[in-house]
Motif scaffolding. Structure first.
Motif, short mmCIF file in Angstrom:
data_model
loop_
_atom_site.label_atom_id
_atom_site.label_comp_id
_atom_site.label_asym_id
_atom_site.label_seq_id
_atom_site.Cartn_x
_atom_site.Cartn_y
_atom_site.Cartn_z
N SER A 77 0.83 -1.20 0.00
CA SER A 77 0.00 0.00 0.00
C SER A 77 0.86 1.25 0.00
CB SER A 77 -0.92 0.01 1.23
OG SER A 77 -0.16 0.01 2.43
N GLY A 80 -2.34 7.38 -2.19
CA GLY A 80 -2.58 7.74 -3.58
C GLY A 80 -2.71 6.56 -4.52
N PHE A 81 -2.59 5.32 -3.98
CA PHE A 81 -2.67 4.12 -4.82
C PHE A 81 -3.67 3.12 -4.24
CE2 PHE A 81 1.48 5.93 -5.62
CZ PHE A 81 1.64 5.79 -6.99
N GLU A 82 -4.22 2.29 -5.12
CA GLU A 82 -5.06 1.20 -4.68
C GLU A 82 -4.20 0.14 -3.99
OE1 GLU A 82 -8.25 1.30 -4.92
OE2 GLU A 82 -8.60 2.87 -6.42
N ASN A 83 -4.74 -0.47 -2.93
CA ASN A 83 -4.01 -1.54 -2.25
C ASN A 83 -3.85 -2.75 -3.17
OD1 ASN A 83 -3.92 0.03 0.03
ND2 ASN A 83 -5.57 -1.04 1.08
N ARG A 101 -1.88 0.50 -8.82
CA ARG A 101 -2.70 1.35 -9.68
C ARG A 101 -3.02 2.65 -8.94
NH1 ARG A 101 -7.85 -1.47 -12.11
NH2 ARG A 101 -6.12 -2.66 -13.05
N LYS A 103 -4.86 5.95 -7.71
CA LYS A 103 -6.23 6.40 -7.55
C LYS A 103 -6.44 7.67 -8.38
CE LYS A 103 -6.79 4.75 -2.78
NZ LYS A 103 -7.02 5.17 -1.37
N PRO A 104 -7.68 7.94 -8.79
CA PRO A 104 -7.93 9.21 -9.49
C PRO A 104 -7.51 10.38 -8.62
CG PRO A 104 -9.83 7.75 -9.65
CD PRO A 104 -8.90 7.11 -8.66
N ASN A 105 -6.70 11.26 -9.16
CA ASN A 105 -6.17 12.40 -8.41
C ASN A 105 -7.08 13.60 -8.62
OD1 ASN A 105 -4.66 14.26 -7.04
ND2 ASN A 105 -2.78 13.94 -8.21
N GLU A 188 -10.58 9.45 7.04
CA GLU A 188 -10.09 9.31 5.68
C GLU A 188 -8.89 10.21 5.40
OE1 GLU A 188 -13.24 10.11 2.98
OE2 GLU A 188 -14.36 8.28 3.46
N PRO A 192 -4.33 13.53 -1.47
CA PRO A 192 -4.59 12.59 -2.56
C PRO A 192 -3.35 11.84 -3.03
CG PRO A 192 -4.45 14.80 -3.45
CD PRO A 192 -4.34 14.93 -1.95
N GLN A 193 -2.17 12.22 -2.55
CA GLN A 193 -0.94 11.57 -2.98
C GLN A 193 0.08 11.61 -1.85
OE1 GLN A 193 1.00 15.33 -5.43
NE2 GLN A 193 -0.39 13.94 -6.47
#
Length: 303
Positions: A77, A80-83, A101, A103-105, A188, A192-193
């Motif tokens: 993990s 900013g990325f999918e696990n 992959r 995540k949408p930024n 949360e 985002p990154q």
């Protein structure tokens, strides 16, 4: 020095988990990359769904992770990325590539102003470090301070600052984390990154500009956190000694910088977690939690 007392109280916690670490049967090596570009993912966390162990990739995404007995799934993990979940069966100990992959930024529309914004500082303001905390547990440690919005400020997160104390390796990298307030505990991710930074030296504020993310400072405040990144890089390691309850001397290997703690905020609440697992309030296995809190502040750009 508080580091001595801190390590003394942490030792039972480390010892409690030591059988798991001693039963390592294999080592998984590899590099974590971005799925779309094949560029390295810096400082990804290699763990498992129950967060019983953790190893970090380095700045180039490379890692070597001893896998304890009883682990059947890996979790890779990064912010900013999918696990990425991987069954351990079938993975070899030879170097492999693991791709995450993104995540949408999605960033809030940035409003450009012709003058510098007016900012106010909230959180821990004083440059005092009577107590310090270092990572001598060999695990991923993260501290989050609840930065309250007691005056009803309306604005956006402009900068965050961490008081890095003397000693240790002050220039080691660490990750900046910002969380929503979910009923009084970190919720949360608001960044985002991944944002990784490092102090230039000890006994100074390490300030990070987050204005481009336009994170609203809500009435319930935010949690600002520091995440140590204990990789296998020797240049960020150092040794420290302390006395055990029976008076014997114990030497431990530590990683990275010391974060300052003080008692400036009387109603401060902060949280701790290990290996990206469950948050716990006020570190019950140490002296921290008796009024001390990490010295972290935020600067809010007023609307």
């Amino acid at each position: 020095m508080y580091m001595t007392t801190c390590c003394r109280f942490l030792f039972p916690f480390v010892f409690l988990f030591s059988p798991l670490l001693m039963l390592a049967q294999t080592t998984i090596r590899g590099q974590v990359q971005i799925d779309s570009t094949h560029q390295p993912v810096s400082y990804a966390l290699i763990s498992e769904p129950q967060h019983r162990f953790g190893t970090y990739a380095d700045a180039q995404g490379r890692f070597s992770a001893p896998i304890p007995e009883g682990i059947d799934t890996l979790l890779i993990s990064c912010v900013g990325f999918e696990n990425l979940l991987l069954p351990l069966a079938g993975l070899s100990d030879s170097t492999a590539v693991y791709r995450l992959r993104a995540k949408p930024n999605v960033l809030t529309e940035i409003v450009v102003r012709g003058r510098k914004p007016k900012v106010v500082a909230v959180g821990a303001i004083r440059k005092r470090a009577p107590i310090v905390w270092g990572n001598c547990s060999g695990r991923n440690i993260e501290f989050a301070l609840h930065v309250r919005n007691t005056k009803g400020i309306r604005g956006y997160l402009h900068r965050v600052s961490y008081l890095i104390a003397r000693g240790g390796v002050a220039t080691a990298p660490f990750r900046v984390r910002v969380y929503a307030n979910a009923d009084g505990e970190p919720g949360e991710d608001r960044l985002p990154q991944s944002v990784v930074t490092a102090a230039r030296r000890g006994n100074t504020w390490c300030e990070v500009d987050l204005s481009r993310y336009q994170i609203e400072f809500p009435k319930e405040g935010l949690f600002i956190a520091m995440e140590w990144l204990p990789t296998n890089e020797d240049r960020y390691k150092f040794a420290t000694s302390f006395k055990m309850p029976d008076g014997q001397k114990n030497v431990r290997e530590c990683f990275g910088q010391y974060l300052a703690f003080n008692r400036e905020l009387r109603t401060a609440t902060y949280w701790e977690r290990i290996n990206g697992g469950t948050w716990r309030r006020n570190a019950p296995l140490s002296r921290v939690g008796m009024g001390e809190h990490p010295v972290i502040q935020a600067k809010i750009a007023l609307e």
